[in-house]
Design an enzyme around this catalytic site. Structure first.
Site, PDB file in Angstrom:
ATOM      1  N   THR A 125       8.875  45.262  44.237  1.00 45.56           N
ATOM      2  CA  THR A 125      10.048  44.434  44.522  1.00 45.56           C
ATOM      3  C   THR A 125      10.244  44.258  46.027  1.00 45.56           C
ATOM      4  OG1 THR A 125      12.462  44.382  44.403  1.00 45.56           O
ATOM      5  CG2 THR A 125      11.462  46.545  44.292  1.00 45.56           C
ATOM      6  N   ASP A 126      10.852  43.137  46.401  1.00 47.07           N
ATOM      7  CA  ASP A 126      11.163  42.918  47.827  1.00 47.07           C
ATOM      8  C   ASP A 126      12.260  43.861  48.311  1.00 47.07           C
ATOM      9  OD1 ASP A 126      13.372  41.791  46.545  1.00 47.07           O
ATOM     10  OD2 ASP A 126      13.266  39.870  47.590  1.00 47.07           O
ATOM     11  N   GLU A 127      12.949  44.542  47.373  1.00 45.10           N
ATOM     12  CA  GLU A 127      14.038  45.439  47.785  1.00 45.10           C
ATOM     13  C   GLU A 127      13.523  46.605  48.619  1.00 45.10           C
ATOM     14  OE1 GLU A 127      17.148  46.375  45.095  1.00 45.10           O
ATOM     15  OE2 GLU A 127      17.063  44.426  44.129  1.00 45.10           O
ATOM     16  N   TYR A 153      17.181  53.045  43.474  1.00 47.43           N
ATOM     17  CA  TYR A 153      16.198  52.176  42.803  1.00 47.43           C
ATOM     18  C   TYR A 153      15.101  51.752  43.770  1.00 47.43           C
ATOM     19  CZ  TYR A 153      14.101  47.781  41.295  1.00 47.43           C
ATOM     20  OH  TYR A 153      13.196  46.781  41.010  1.00 47.43           O
ATOM     21  N   LYS A 157      11.038  52.608  43.924  1.00 53.29           N
ATOM     22  CA  LYS A 157       9.984  51.578  43.869  1.00 53.29           C
ATOM     23  C   LYS A 157       9.080  51.674  45.102  1.00 53.29           C
ATOM     24  CE  LYS A 157       9.512  48.661  41.251  1.00 53.29           C
ATOM     25  NZ  LYS A 157       8.660  48.645  40.033  1.00 53.29           N
TER      26      LYS A 157
HETATM   27  P1  NAD Z   1      13.570  45.425  32.562  1.00 52.61           P
HETATM   28  O1  NAD Z   1      14.564  46.491  32.859  1.00 52.61           O
HETATM   29  O2  NAD Z   1      14.016  44.166  31.918  1.00 52.61           O
HETATM   30  O3  NAD Z   1      12.397  46.023  31.639  1.00 52.61           O
HETATM   31  C1  NAD Z   1      11.844  47.303  31.854  1.00 52.61           C
HETATM   32  C2  NAD Z   1      10.990  47.655  30.640  1.00 52.61           C
HETATM   33  O4  NAD Z   1      10.350  48.917  30.908  1.00 52.61           O
HETATM   34  C3  NAD Z   1      11.796  47.845  29.348  1.00 52.61           C
HETATM   35  O5  NAD Z   1      11.132  47.223  28.270  1.00 52.61           O
HETATM   36  C4  NAD Z   1      11.833  49.357  29.166  1.00 52.61           C
HETATM   37  O6  NAD Z   1      11.914  49.754  27.795  1.00 52.61           O
HETATM   38  C5  NAD Z   1      10.515  49.770  29.783  1.00 52.61           C
HETATM   39  N1  NAD Z   1      10.524  51.155  30.263  1.00 52.61           N
HETATM   40  C6  NAD Z   1      11.466  51.751  31.045  1.00 52.61           C
HETATM   41  N2  NAD Z   1      11.145  53.029  31.245  1.00 52.61           N
HETATM   42  C7  NAD Z   1       9.962  53.256  30.604  1.00 52.61           C
HETATM   43  C8  NAD Z   1       9.116  54.391  30.464  1.00 52.61           C
HETATM   44  N3  NAD Z   1       9.431  55.560  31.013  1.00 52.61           N
HETATM   45  N4  NAD Z   1       7.976  54.267  29.757  1.00 52.61           N
HETATM   46  C9  NAD Z   1       7.659  53.065  29.177  1.00 52.61           C
HETATM   47  N5  NAD Z   1       8.431  51.960  29.256  1.00 52.61           N
HETATM   48  C10 NAD Z   1       9.573  52.059  29.974  1.00 52.61           C
HETATM   49  O7  NAD Z   1      12.858  45.138  33.957  1.00 52.61           O
HETATM   50  P2  NAD Z   1      12.312  43.759  34.568  1.00 52.61           P
HETATM   51  O8  NAD Z   1      13.425  43.065  35.222  1.00 52.61           O
HETATM   52  O9  NAD Z   1      11.479  43.078  33.567  1.00 52.61           O
HETATM   53  O10 NAD Z   1      11.373  44.339  35.720  1.00 52.61           O
HETATM   54  C11 NAD Z   1      10.021  44.672  35.464  1.00 52.61           C
HETATM   55  C12 NAD Z   1       9.382  45.194  36.737  1.00 52.61           C
HETATM   56  O11 NAD Z   1       9.473  44.204  37.752  1.00 52.61           O
HETATM   57  C13 NAD Z   1      10.085  46.433  37.293  1.00 52.61           C
HETATM   58  O12 NAD Z   1       9.082  47.282  37.817  1.00 52.61           O
HETATM   59  C14 NAD Z   1      10.952  45.907  38.425  1.00 52.61           C
HETATM   60  O13 NAD Z   1      11.125  46.874  39.412  1.00 52.61           O
HETATM   61  C15 NAD Z   1      10.097  44.753  38.913  1.00 52.61           C
HETATM   62  N6  NAD Z   1      10.828  43.620  39.546  1.00 52.61           N
HETATM   63  C16 NAD Z   1      11.875  43.035  38.910  1.00 52.61           C
HETATM   64  C17 NAD Z   1      12.511  41.942  39.500  1.00 52.61           C
HETATM   65  C18 NAD Z   1      13.661  41.237  38.826  1.00 52.61           C
HETATM   66  O14 NAD Z   1      14.261  40.342  39.412  1.00 52.61           O
HETATM   67  N7  NAD Z   1      13.985  41.553  37.578  1.00 52.61           N
HETATM   68  C19 NAD Z   1      12.079  41.483  40.745  1.00 52.61           C
HETATM   69  C20 NAD Z   1      11.012  42.128  41.380  1.00 52.61           C
HETATM   70  C21 NAD Z   1      10.391  43.192  40.757  1.00 52.61           C
HETATM   71  O1  TDX Z   2      28.155  41.828  38.162  1.00 51.59           O
HETATM   72  C1  TDX Z   2      27.507  41.602  39.192  1.00 51.59           C
HETATM   73  N1  TDX Z   2      28.119  41.014  40.257  1.00 51.59           N
HETATM   74  C2  TDX Z   2      27.487  40.747  41.426  1.00 51.59           C
HETATM   75  O2  TDX Z   2      28.102  40.227  42.375  1.00 51.59           O
HETATM   76  C3  TDX Z   2      26.098  41.916  39.305  1.00 51.59           C
HETATM   77  C4  TDX Z   2      25.368  42.562  38.158  1.00 51.59           C
HETATM   78  C5  TDX Z   2      25.471  41.632  40.493  1.00 51.59           C
HETATM   79  N2  TDX Z   2      26.136  41.081  41.533  1.00 51.59           N
HETATM   80  C6  TDX Z   2      25.415  40.803  42.780  1.00 51.59           C
HETATM   81  C7  TDX Z   2      24.631  41.962  43.341  1.00 51.59           C
HETATM   82  C8  TDX Z   2      23.448  41.277  43.996  1.00 51.59           C
HETATM   83  O3  TDX Z   2      23.784  40.873  45.316  1.00 51.59           O
HETATM   84  O4  TDX Z   2      24.436  39.796  42.467  1.00 51.59           O
HETATM   85  C9  TDX Z   2      23.202  40.033  43.149  1.00 51.59           C
HETATM   86  C10 TDX Z   2      22.100  40.195  42.132  1.00 51.59           C
HETATM   87  O5  TDX Z   2      22.341  41.411  41.444  1.00 51.59           O
HETATM   88  P1  TDX Z   2      21.336  41.974  40.309  1.00 51.59           P
HETATM   89  O6  TDX Z   2      21.173  40.923  39.271  1.00 51.59           O
HETATM   90  O7  TDX Z   2      21.827  43.323  39.921  1.00 51.59           O
HETATM   91  O8  TDX Z   2      19.961  42.027  41.102  1.00 51.59           O
HETATM   92  P2  TDX Z   2      19.522  42.798  42.449  1.00 51.59           P
HETATM   93  O9  TDX Z   2      20.372  43.969  42.723  1.00 51.59           O
HETATM   94  O10 TDX Z   2      19.388  41.765  43.525  1.00 51.59           O
HETATM   95  O11 TDX Z   2      18.063  43.325  41.992  1.00 51.59           O
HETATM   96  C11 TDX Z   2      17.194  42.463  41.205  1.00 51.59           C
HETATM   97  O12 TDX Z   2      16.185  41.895  42.008  1.00 51.59           O
HETATM   98  C12 TDX Z   2      15.200  42.758  42.509  1.00 51.59           C
HETATM   99  C13 TDX Z   2      16.566  43.237  40.047  1.00 51.59           C
HETATM  100  O13 TDX Z   2      17.587  43.810  39.259  1.00 51.59           O
HETATM  101  C14 TDX Z   2      15.612  44.277  40.551  1.00 51.59           C
HETATM  102  O14 TDX Z   2      14.961  44.915  39.453  1.00 51.59           O
HETATM  103  C15 TDX Z   2      14.585  43.610  41.424  1.00 51.59           C
HETATM  104  O15 TDX Z   2      13.739  44.564  42.014  1.00 51.59           O
END
Ligand code: NAD
Ligand code: TDX
Length: 346
Positions: A125-127, A153, A157
């Site tokens: 992640t970019d975080e 988090y 990562k």
């Molecule tokens: P998500 O939370 O929707 O899904 C996570 C999945 O992993 C779930 O199906 C969960 O059951 C499974 N899981 C969790 N712990 C586990 C374990 N111990 N063993 C096996 N399975 C397990 O997450 P997402 O948003 O799809 O993100 C997927 C990946 O991408 C993550 O690594 C996250 O850090 C990364 N990522 C997400 C975003 C975003 O915007 N959502 C952006 C950049 C990177």
């Molecule tokens: O209820 C809310 N109100 C609000 O203002 C929630 C849930 C979020 N927010 C804000 C927080 C953030 O600035 O919105 C922005 C986005 O929040 P999230 O959806 O929780 O995402 P973020 O914290 O940016 O992280 C996401 O992007 C990077 C994913 O959850 C991560 O898994 C990924 O690595």
């Protein structure tokens, strides 16, 4: 290619599975997922019965489950999506983030080392780069930007990324790491900003915006992220990090107002709530490396992607209403999804 996809019952992992089965019909996918609160088998119902797909319920931290699966399947590659992914939950309780995100990644890479130096892709992640100031729109994250994490988090990562690169340097494991910006699209769990706001707005509930709502995120349609990972897996250089993102910066408040407009809901639903602790101000990716070396660029314009996403949530109310009610955890879906296929194993 035979690919173990971990975390494939979650948001991005499931979209990646659909992408691979469509674009690479000769590939076989083994989805390894623990089915935590974030995993939902009904998401995979359309592929459960496919002969080139297998679902195994297991924890990536569990060597006793992971090693035999590698021994049996002899995968060519692993793409690791499995993670605890929600920043707010990591602030409440960091322990499981360190366990799954760091130690789980270690178990997977140890299995990769043991069973023939399997190609390993870590979904990052970019975080990990921390945040950028709001008043310097000229600044972007490159692959060389120092890691400077803000939340448990993002720290977990970053630990996983560094461990993956260390396994490449120390053991010669063929590893790549991608670091992507915020994704949006179908099947995102309704705790994240966009689906939460859609679900709350449809129920005429308050829309909780943290702080002033001026924080900026760089939004990418999930399908574009899946294409980037697919390209890196097949054509990327091992030992390298690739940033993935699309110069699509939006303030949170503008996203929430846009959702109100699209759904015909009043902005009076917007409720400013206390800010997230350590809340990152701005994320913005410089995607020059992946564009210049692999030819990737974000194909979906935000106006199109957000419209499709809102429509998807309107047309799949049952999917997210079962999450909100908790019914999805029983493994039996009333939405017409079949989740008890022969390919389901625990
Ligand atoms: P998500 O939370 O929707 O899904 C996570 C999945 O992993 C779930 O199906 C969960 O059951 C499974 N899981 C969790 N712990 C586990 C374990 N111990 N063993 C096996 N399975 C397990 O997450 P997402 O948003 O799809 O993100 C997927 C990946 O991408 C993550 O690594 C996250 O850090 C990364 N990522 C997400 C975003 C975003 O915007 N959502 C952006 C950049 C990177
Ligand atoms: O209820 C809310 N109100 C609000 O203002 C929630 C849930 C979020 N927010 C804000 C927080 C953030 O600035 O919105 C922005 C986005 O929040 P999230 O959806 O929780 O995402 P973020 O914290 O940016 O992280 C996401 O992007 C990077 C994913 O959850 C991560 O898994 C990924 O690595």
């Amino acid at each position: 290619m035979k690919i173990i996809v971990t975390g494939g019952a979650g948001f991005i992992g499931s979209n990646f599975i659909f992408h691979i089965l469509k674009e690479h019909p000769a590939d076989r996918i083994i989805c390894l997922d623990k089915l935590t609160y974030a995993g939902n088998l009904s998401t995979l119902s359309d592929v459960m019965e496919k002969p080139d797909f297998r679902f195994v319920q297991a924890d990536i931290c569990d060597r006793e489950a992971v090693f035999p699966l590698f021994e049996e399947e002899k995968p060519d590659a692993v793409v690791n999506f499995a993670a605890e992914s929600h920043v707010d939950r990591s602030i409440e309780d960091p322990a499981v983030f360190l366990k799954t995100n760091v130690l789980g990644t270690q178990v997977l890479m140890d299995a990769c080392r043991t069973f023939g130096m399997v190609r390993f892709h870590q979904v990052g992640t970019d975080e990990v780069y921390g945040d950028l100031p709001l008043d310097r729109p000229d600044l972007f994250f490159t692959e060389e930007t120092p890691l400077r994490t803000s939340s448990p988090y993002s720290a977990s990562k970053a630990g996983a990324d560094l461990l993956a690169l260390a396994y490449h340097r120390t053991y010669g494991l063929p590893v790549t790491v991608s670091r992507c910006s915020n994704n949006y699209g179908p099947y995102q769990f309704p705790e994240k900003l966009i689906p939460l706001m859609i679900a709350n707005a449809l129920a005429d509930k308050p829309l909780p915006v943290y702080g002033t709502g001026e924080n900026v995120r760089d939004w990418l349609y999930v399908e574009d992220h899946c294409k980037a990972i697919d390209l890196i897996l097949r054509n990327g250089r091992v030992g390298e990090v690739y940033n993935v993102g699309g110069h699509n910066e939006m303030r949170n408040i503008d996203i929430v107002k846009l959702i109100c407009r699209e759904l015909g809901k009043p902005e009076s639903l917007i409720t400013f709530v206390p800010d997230r602790k350590g809340h990152d101000l701005r994320y913005a990716i410089d995607p020059a490396k992946i564009r210049d070396t692999l030819g990737w660029y974000p194909e979906t314009k935000f106006e199109d992607g957000i419209g499709e996403t809102i429509n998807w949530y309107l047309e799949h109310r049952c999917w997210w209403e079962e999450i909100i009610s908790g019914a999805y955890r029983n493994g039996i879906s009333a939405c017409g999804f079949s989740v008890d296929g022969d390919n389901r194993e625990t």
